[in-house]
Design a protein around this motif. Structure first.
Motif, mmCIF file in Angstrom:
data_model
loop_
_atom_site.group_PDB
_atom_site.id
_atom_site.type_symbol
_atom_site.label_atom_id
_atom_site.label_comp_id
_atom_site.label_asym_id
_atom_site.label_seq_id
_atom_site.Cartn_x
_atom_site.Cartn_y
_atom_site.Cartn_z
ATOM 1 N N HIS A 1 0.853 -1.181 0.000
ATOM 2 C CA HIS A 1 0.000 0.000 0.000
ATOM 3 C C HIS A 1 0.894 1.239 0.000
ATOM 4 C CE1 HIS A 1 -3.986 -1.876 0.816
ATOM 5 N NE2 HIS A 1 -3.250 -2.806 1.416
ATOM 6 N N HIS B 1 -7.362 1.006 9.469
ATOM 7 C CA HIS B 1 -8.354 0.234 8.713
ATOM 8 C C HIS B 1 -8.010 -1.255 8.733
ATOM 9 C CE1 HIS B 1 -11.203 -0.780 5.488
ATOM 10 N NE2 HIS B 1 -10.207 -1.499 4.970
ATOM 11 N N GLU C 1 -10.191 -4.937 10.554
ATOM 12 C CA GLU C 1 -10.809 -5.958 9.712
ATOM 13 C C GLU C 1 -11.185 -7.182 10.532
ATOM 14 O OE1 GLU C 1 -8.012 -6.773 6.671
ATOM 15 O OE2 GLU C 1 -8.588 -5.068 5.414
ATOM 16 N N THR D 1 -5.048 -1.169 -2.925
ATOM 17 C CA THR D 1 -5.618 0.068 -2.395
ATOM 18 C C THR D 1 -6.816 -0.262 -1.524
ATOM 19 O OG1 THR D 1 -6.998 0.352 -4.366
ATOM 20 C CG2 THR D 1 -4.861 1.490 -4.339
ATOM 21 N N VAL D 2 -7.159 0.666 -0.650
ATOM 22 C CA VAL D 2 -8.333 0.554 0.206
ATOM 23 C C VAL D 2 -9.344 1.588 -0.253
ATOM 24 C CG1 VAL D 2 -9.210 0.772 2.563
ATOM 25 C CG2 VAL D 2 -6.982 -0.282 2.157
ATOM 26 N N ALA D 3 -10.572 1.151 -0.446
ATOM 27 C CA ALA D 3 -11.609 2.055 -0.910
ATOM 28 C C ALA D 3 -11.767 3.224 0.058
ATOM 29 C CB ALA D 3 -12.934 1.302 -1.056
ATOM 30 N N GLY D 4 -11.685 4.421 -0.470
ATOM 31 C CA GLY D 4 -11.791 5.614 0.353
ATOM 32 C C GLY D 4 -10.465 6.106 0.892
ATOM 33 N N GLU E 1 -7.462 5.785 -1.077
ATOM 34 C CA GLU E 1 -6.535 5.703 -2.197
ATOM 35 C C GLU E 1 -5.510 6.838 -2.110
ATOM 36 O OE1 GLU E 1 -9.781 5.946 -2.484
ATOM 37 O OE2 GLU E 1 -10.559 4.137 -3.482
#
Length: 487
Positions: free
Chosen positions: A232, A246, A250, A380-383, A385
């Motif tokens: 990332h 984040h 999870e 990537t992680v949604a929101g 990026e």
């Protein structure tokens, strides 16, 4: 191959079966038979491959053979010292090896195992060294202290094991290892485990081993099939922290091991995560050994959900429930990346290794990919990026080849009108400036934290503002400035 076919004593095969193992791993199949025959070995094996058992089982077999029908250790009141000596780079690895020796030797009557490591009070170690002893597992620095005071007796060592020899040499223990080897009988069996036997590790092997057999069952270029790797890219520290938060929330995360580059970062990040409500603790070399043991015990008992650690935890921690390894700070050496991610995906489980990198980390990411000859997939992680474009990364070069495009150099031929070879000429030795000598890791390992020694460099008083660096007065540049310079 079954353990019954390796020629081990019944007491050892029974202990292995009690531990839940039926068949030997590849490194155990290739290393145990020549070790039982008394050969010196040079073994390369990855973490989690069962390499500890590959030298502990032959060591226990040697102890049983030496005892014969006499179940008593030796003459009472006489200090003989250990028959087996195992040297490890870190305290955690020494404790792990001692646990394996006790587990596989549970049916060996009167087995005595002791550990001698830094950060632990001396009296208990001295008592263990003076009593009956079969196997001694130690870090080089603390054992050298006991040798210098005459408390450690190594005159009857029959088998010397160097576990992760490359790491010990990187930490500056080469002189300590050589001194310890000089106190061990020359007519001994020596076994070395290392990720590589090139360079200084190979020279040490030539000095210590005789007609050694080579066992190579792993490579840093092996793919970790049960470990998913992700990269990332973060814009800055705030973005990196958001990505970490984040990931730690999870639902798929069982336990996470978060690596930092420094001890100070480990303590700071652990405090930050604790304020957010995580069950977290830090682990690094500046902590007393008792506290480090309690932290690891809490991790094994699942009292901790997150462990923030430096590279001291990259070797010697075997907790199968670690589902995530997160590189919050990148390692100093590319090979340490392999040891880091090897903390997950153990005991047949699947694991996830995530690296959080900023643009300034692109050089180390490139070196890691060149070392492993593998790409780390970017995710990537949604929101969350990254807003900045990711750095341009060249594909990894095949091992042993020097391509012309990635580094801008021809593989062979002429360069600047002169013959060029990517390999360093034999006999070339770069000059070494003692002012920039590496930190004496051996002295750091030997120090007694109970005496109030500084925990790390950040505990020392900062220099006064505007202070001139130490050195000879009247410092002048080595090269004279050209006439008219600065006019």
């Amino acid at each position: 191959m079954s353990f019954d076919s390796l020629g081990l004593n019944d007491a050892l095969t029974k202990a292995v079966a009690d531990s839940g193992y039926d068949n030997a791993t590849e490194v155990q199949t290739q290393a145990i038979p020549p070790a039982l025959a008394g050969h010196d070995l040079m073994v390369s094996a990855s973490t989690g491959s069962g390499k500890t058992a590959s030298f502990i089982l032959p060591a226990l077999q040697r102890i049983l053979a030496a005892r014969g029908d006499n179940t008593k250790r030796r003459d009472k009141g006489v200090v003989y010292g250990p028959r087996i000596l195992v040297l490890t780079p870190t305290r955690e690895l020494a404790i792990q090896v001692a646990k394996a020796a006790t587990t596989y030797g549970r049916h060996v009557q009167g087995l005595r195992v002791a550990t001698v490591v830094g950060g632990v009070p001396y009296p208990a170690q001295i008592k263990a060294l003076r009593g009956p002893l079969d196997i001694l597992i130690s870090t080089p620095g603390r054992l050298l202290d006991h040798l210098q005071t005459g408390k450690a007796v190594l005159e009857h060592v029959e088998m010397l094991v160097l576990d992760e020899a490359d790491r010990m040499l990187d930490m500056g223990f080469i002189d300590d290892i050589q001194t310890i080897a000089d106190h061990v009988p020359k007519e001994r069996q020596t076994v070395m485990y290392s990720a590589t036997f090139a360079g200084h590790v190979g020279r040490l092997a030539q000095n210590l081993l005789r007609d050694a057999k080579r066992v190579d069952v792993a490579s840093h270029t092996d793919t970790h099939e049960n470990i998913e790797q992700r990269l990332h890219w973060a814009d800055n520290g705030t973005h990196k922290n958001a990505l970490l938060d984040h990931i730690l929330t999870e639902r798929s995360m069982e336990q996470a091991l978060v690596f930092t580059s420094t001890q100070r970062d480990a303590d700071w990040l652990a405090d930050r995560l604790a304020d957010m409500g995580h069950a977290v603790a830090s682990l690094h070399g500046g902590m007393p050994q008792g506290r480090r043991n309690r932290v690891l015990q809490g991790l094994r008992l699942k009292q901790l959900r997150v462990l923030v650690a430096t590279d001291v935890a990259a070797r010697g921690i075997d907790v199968p429930s670690i589902s995530h390894v997160i590189n919050y700070g990148l390692p100093m050496k590319a090979e340490d990346y392999v040891h880091r991610i090897g903390r997950t995906g153990r005991a047949g489980r699947n694991g996830l290794a995530i690296t959080l990198a900023e643009r300034m980390d692109s050089g180390m990411i490139r070196r890691i990919q060149q070392f492993t000859t593998q790409d780390i997939p970017v995710a990537t992680v949604a929101g969350l990026e990254p807003k900045s474009p990711q750095p341009k990364m060249f594909p990894p070069r095949p091992e042993g080849r020097f391509g012309g495009k990635p580094n801008g150099r021809p593989a062979e031929g002429k360069r600047f009108g002169k013959p060029f070879s990517p390999r360093r000429d034999e006999g070339f030795a770069p000059r070494r400036d003692e002012r920039f000598a590496p930190r004496d890791a051996a002295a750091f390992e030997r120090r007694d934290v109970s005496q109030g020694a500084p925990r790390n460099a950040f505990d020392r008083a900062p220099a006064k503002a505007g202070a001139r660096p130490a050195g000879k007065p009247g410092f002048k540049p080595q090269r004279p400035r050209p006439a008219g310079y600065g006019r």
